[in-house]
Enzyme design. Structure first.
Site, short mmCIF file in Angstrom:
data_model
loop_
_atom_site.label_atom_id
_atom_site.label_comp_id
_atom_site.label_asym_id
_atom_site.label_seq_id
_atom_site.Cartn_x
_atom_site.Cartn_y
_atom_site.Cartn_z
CB ALA A 29 -48.96 -20.50 4.10
CG ASN A 30 -52.86 -21.52 0.11
OD1 ASN A 30 -52.33 -22.38 -0.59
ND2 ASN A 30 -52.94 -20.24 -0.25
NE ARG A 31 -53.96 -28.23 5.31
CZ ARG A 31 -53.13 -28.45 6.34
NH1 ARG A 31 -51.90 -28.82 6.11
NH2 ARG A 31 -53.56 -28.30 7.58
CB ALA A 100 -53.92 -21.62 -3.92
#
Ligand code: C5P
Length: 230
Positions: A29-31, A100
């Site tokens: 995942a990403n933030r 994102a």
């Protein structure tokens, strides 16, 4: 029909991170918190737009009074966008890609949990490139919304990189921001953006993400109200 300058306009917004599965219990995942995309959906709704909000698994509370479509991965997000904007279906007036999206996914996610085995080497992950949703929609010959907007997070030479990105992706506007650590923008509540259009670059003042969203929503409304537009 409700009031507001965007009444009768149908606008798609993507938001949040994507989760790319490794196996049924693990993911990459990403933030992204989804804060800016959520604020934008709320601001567009407040101006009267019908909003379709396609979101990855974000922390931010979902916008109210809009159609919410929940997805996990980049490929699911593209499928949801395609389903929301069918070539022969109801046309969207604008699409804003604030998500994102992960650039890569695990090439062949395991359908069962990868087990740790004594003495066995650690698994190696192989990656495959994800579809670029913004670029895909920007280049549609049928059903392309007349106003396609992307975001660009840059750490240097923001205007030059974002202008190049606008052309490379084929979108109409790019909302560019400087996410170098010194700005405190990444993960913060404020944003300072440069809006890149075919006419040039408009630097906006440092505002909260809510104010940035409201300003972008008004800018979209002005675009549709402007001379020579319908
Ligand atoms: O190339 P880059 O990731 O910097 O582009 C950012 C813009 O492209 C954002 O608007 C983002 O939502 C969109 N994007 C996308 N699909 C991808 C990667 C980025 O829609 N796979």
């Amino acid at each position: 029909l409700g009031g507001g300058p965007l009444a009768g306009r149908r606008i798609l917004v993507t938001s949040g991170p994507t989760h790319e599965p490794i196996d049924p219990v693990r993911y990459i995942a990403n933030r992204s918190s989804g804060a800016q995309g959520t604020a934008l959906a709320n601001a567009l709704r407040d101006l009267g737009a019908e909003v379709i909000f396609v979101t990855g698994p974000a922390d931010a509370p979902r916008p109210q009074g809009v159609q919410v479509v929940e997805v996990e991965s980049a490929r699911e997000m593209l499928a949801a966008v395609e389903a929301a904007l069918p070539p022969q279906g109801p046309a969207a007036d604008a699409a804003v890609f604030a998500a994102a999206v992960a650039d890569w996914r695990v090439a062949s996610a395991s359908t069962s949990k990868i087990k740790k085995q004594a003495g066995a080497p650690a698994p190696a992950l192989e990656f495959a490139e994800n579809p670029d949703i913004l670029k895909t929609v920007s280049r549609w010959s049928e059903g392309r919304p007349p106003l396609v907007i992307g975001f660009a997070a840059e750490t240097d030479d923001v205007e030059a990189h974002a202008s190049a990105k606008r052309l490379r992706k084929g979108c109409d506007w790019i909302v560019a921001n400087d996410v170098s650590p010194a700005t405190g923008i990444m993960g913060g509540t404020e944003n300072a953006v440069i809006l890149i259009t075919a006419e040039g670059a408009e630097p906006w003042p440092r505002l909260t993400k809510t104010e940035t969203a409201q300003r972008l929503a008004r800018r979209i409304a002005d675009h549709f109200a402007g001379p020579g537009r319908e």
